[in-house]
Structures are given as C-alpha cells and as structure tokens.
Design an enzyme around this catalytic site. Sequence first.
Site, PDB file in Angstrom:
ATOM      1  N   GLU A 278     -18.077 -36.894 -12.131  1.00  0.00           N
ATOM      2  CA  GLU A 278     -17.057 -35.832 -12.086  1.00  0.00           C
ATOM      3  C   GLU A 278     -17.689 -34.462 -12.314  1.00  0.00           C
ATOM      4  OE1 GLU A 278     -14.526 -36.870 -15.321  1.00  0.00           O
ATOM      5  OE2 GLU A 278     -13.866 -38.744 -14.416  1.00  0.00           O
ATOM      6  N   PRO A 279     -18.608 -34.051 -11.471  1.00  0.00           N
ATOM      7  CA  PRO A 279     -19.226 -32.747 -11.713  1.00  0.00           C
ATOM      8  C   PRO A 279     -18.273 -31.603 -11.373  1.00  0.00           C
ATOM      9  CG  PRO A 279     -20.004 -33.650  -9.628  1.00  0.00           C
ATOM     10  CD  PRO A 279     -19.105 -34.699 -10.247  1.00  0.00           C
ATOM     11  N   ARG A 317     -15.772 -16.529 -20.597  1.00  0.00           N
ATOM     12  CA  ARG A 317     -16.856 -17.337 -21.184  1.00  0.00           C
ATOM     13  C   ARG A 317     -17.712 -16.571 -22.207  1.00  0.00           C
ATOM     14  NH1 ARG A 317     -20.577 -19.638 -18.951  1.00  0.00           N
ATOM     15  NH2 ARG A 317     -20.296 -21.615 -19.986  1.00  0.00           N
ATOM     16  N   CYS A 348      -8.397  -4.251 -25.096  1.00  0.00           N
ATOM     17  CA  CYS A 348      -8.409  -3.666 -26.439  1.00  0.00           C
ATOM     18  C   CYS A 348      -8.836  -4.674 -27.505  1.00  0.00           C
ATOM     19  CB  CYS A 348      -7.030  -3.112 -26.769  1.00  0.00           C
ATOM     20  SG  CYS A 348      -5.800  -4.398 -26.668  1.00  0.00           S
ATOM     21  N   GLU A 349      -9.994  -5.249 -27.345  1.00  0.00           N
ATOM     22  CA  GLU A 349     -10.527  -6.198 -28.332  1.00  0.00           C
ATOM     23  C   GLU A 349     -12.033  -6.000 -28.378  1.00  0.00           C
ATOM     24  OE1 GLU A 349      -9.171  -9.790 -29.125  1.00  0.00           O
ATOM     25  OE2 GLU A 349      -7.263  -9.593 -28.053  1.00  0.00           O
ATOM     26  N   TYR A 377     -15.513 -22.010 -14.117  1.00  0.00           N
ATOM     27  CA  TYR A 377     -14.825 -21.589 -15.340  1.00  0.00           C
ATOM     28  C   TYR A 377     -14.725 -20.061 -15.435  1.00  0.00           C
ATOM     29  CZ  TYR A 377     -15.745 -26.481 -16.216  1.00  0.00           C
ATOM     30  OH  TYR A 377     -15.811 -27.842 -16.072  1.00  0.00           O
TER      31      TYR A 377
END
Length: 420
Positions: A278-279, A317, A348-349, A377
């Site tokens: 399941e790549p 990520r 704003c983080e 991802y």
Amino acid sequence: MQYLENQNIKYKNNQLYVEGINVDDLVKEFGTPLYIYSKNHFINQYKEFEDAFSQIKHKIFYAMKANFNLSVINTFVNLGSGVDVNSEGELFRALKTGIDPSKIILTSVGKTKNEIKLGLEKNVLMIKAESEEEVELINQIAEKMNKVARVAIRVNPDVDAKTHPYISTGLSSNKFGVDSKTALLIYKRRKDFSNIQFTGIDMHIGSQITSVSPFVDAMQKLSELYIEIEKDGLKLKHFDVGGGIGVKYNNEDSFSINEFAEKTIPLFKKLNCEIIFEPGRFLTANGGILVTEVLYNKKNGDKNFIIVDAAMNDLLRPSIYQAYHHIQPINKSDARKNIIANVVGPVCESGDYLARDREITQPTSGELLAVMSAGAYGMVMSSNYNGRRRPPEVLVDGNKYSVIRNRETFDHLIYDEKII
Ligand code: LLP
C-alpha cells in the site's frame, strides 16, 4: 545553495521545468500558491515498484491518503493499481474514478457502522479490522445485510519503525491493530463469525521509513503468525504489508525499491500467497512541488524571515512533523549570496513555517520559490484556516498540462453556511 532535481522536475537553462513545462509559465496562468505534479514521475515510480516485485504474486493498492486528487488516483488505477481507502469520503473519491470495487481495500482504526455498511454494499475486496469488537460489528452488519464480509486483521507487530513519532504506527503503544496473540485468538474464533471470511492478514508500521530492517522484523513476526494460522487450518489469501517506504526529501539515508525487494522476497516466497503493498508517499512525494511567491524579506533581531504566500494551511508537514522540504528559486542564479532564514507564510501562528534556519539564496520580493517533494501529504492535508482558499493543482504530462483542481473561490469558503 543546493538545487534538488529529478528526472522529471529539473532545470533547463536555469529555469525549473516539470517535464516539458516551464514552471514560470504555469504561474503566469494560474498564480501562486500552486501545486504542480509530474504524471510521469507517478507512472515511473509505480512501474519501478511493479518491476521490483515481478517475480512474486503481488498487488499494489495505492494509499490515496497521500494524494487523493481524482486525476492522481486515476493515473494509478489506469496502471492497474488497486486503492487503499481510509474513510467513506476516500471510498467515494475512489469510486468516482470508475475503479472496480474489488480493487479497493477499506482501512481505518475507527470505522463507523456506516463505513462498514458501505464497504459491504460496494463489495470491496477486503475490510481490515483493528479490534475484536470491530470484527464482531462487521459480522453483525454483514449478517443483517445477508452478506459475507472478507476481512483481514491488522496486526500490530510491536516494531520500532524509527520515524517521526506521529507517523509511527507499529508499536504496541500506538492505537493501530491488535497484538499477535489477540489476532490469533480472533482467527481461531472464526466459527463464531458466520458472516465473515478471513482472507488476509495485515500490517502497516509507519511512514517515511528509511531503513529496511524494521519492515523485515515486522514481516518476520507476521509471517510466523501467518504460518501458525495455516497450521490451525486457515489458509489466508493475502499478506498485506502496508506502506511506509521512505523517500529522499534531502540527503537522508534511504533504500532503493530493489533493495527492499531483495530483502523481503525470500520471506514472501515462503508464504505462497498474494502479497499486498500500500505505498502512498513512494509513488507521489517527489512528483510534486508547491510554488510560492516571495512577498517580503525582513529581519527581526538577528533572524532573517522570508515571507511567502504559501502557508501551513497549504503544506502542513513542516509545522506538525518539523518535516524538511527543500526550497529553491525557480530561476537558478549562482551569483547571489546565501543567507540563513526562516521561510514563513501569512498565517497568524509562529508554527506557520515552511523552513526554519535554512540556508537559502537571498530572494527578492516577487520571486518564485519551489517547495520540493510536495506530491504526498501536501494538498490532502490543506485547510481553509485563516480564510485561505486552497491552491489549484496542475498535472503535467510531457508537453501537456491540465488543471486538475481549480483554485477555490471565495464561495467555496462559505459553502453551505447560513447566517441566522
Ligand atoms: N497503509 C496504511 C494503512 C496507512 O495508514 C498509510 C499511511 C499507508 C498505507 C501509506 O503510507 P506511505 O507509503 O505513504 O508512507 N501525514 C503524514 C503521513 C501519514 C501516513 C499515514 N498512513 C506525513 O505527512 O508524513
């Protein structure tokens, strides 16, 4: 400044191309932030995987959670791939490509009744069960539907995949699967489950794994269990080893698919059943880039900041795994000085960054940068945080390109909301 390239994403005359298409031209048409994928990278990775295991009976089920754009899933489906889905939403997406449901595996540590029902209704190849309670529930639902569910038990082999703790899944302290003893007991109780046919055994020990040994250790444990189950009179059709093969984001040590095959095939040969892979990341990560425009350069104290128009909502990520994504200008120029800087977005983080303390060519505002290895991802983990519209996705195939998802409109941001 180091420039990363691969067969399909590389510089020609100092300008970055995805296959035959100049990145700058795509930005002129679609703006930034912009995801661009190389279809032929996806195809080559798939074929390389297929070839490596050609001597054993096997099947690839693309883990679509890595990149679930319909055209990306369809690229793999057209190559003959099955699909591993992790929710009813992913099942919905997979079916949109017209895939035969017998090429779908239904995964998830917490399937709802509805998801199980849907899997049975569509007649997917296999449902993975991750607890004894889930096996009981699948049996009850199948009984009500007058169906026989094909089930694989996900075994947690308690092996350390030595990857980021958030993406390690095969330790007994992780929520996934059941231990070998419990799995054996469930298989032995098979007479109690009149509406279940156990067809497989499954594992998935984590993601971005950069050495073969955790895989071999886990497969060894699982194959011992497989043989024990066989001795008990149950011959399973599938031995599913999950995904997790790491790719190069930078200079990390990793292994080739051929090395992976060489070290695992002897083990598989002893089992005499179909091996399922399941790549996700292996097939897509290095086939994608996220292009962003530099908005401002500034210095706070001693720290250099490059403020760009892509942010954590576009590519999460770095913020949550401190993941490394190489960042390079789309126009190469060796004549400039390097600085150490944080590449940050407009959200704003303080956790909103794409790179921290990174050596990079000092860019000018308006310049375009490519965030590399963004094909897995990336877009799938994006959000509308801070009212930001998701970027478009473009798929390049040789000298052709297609928009496979448009930039969201402002209307997307308020879709189905009501003012009361
Ligand atoms: N099979 C199962 C059951 C999985 O849970 C996963 C990934 C895969 C296959 C595919 O794994 P891959 O070959 O892509 O490593 N968001 C994280 C990765 C999470 C992976 C979750 N499961 C990241 O950005 O690194």
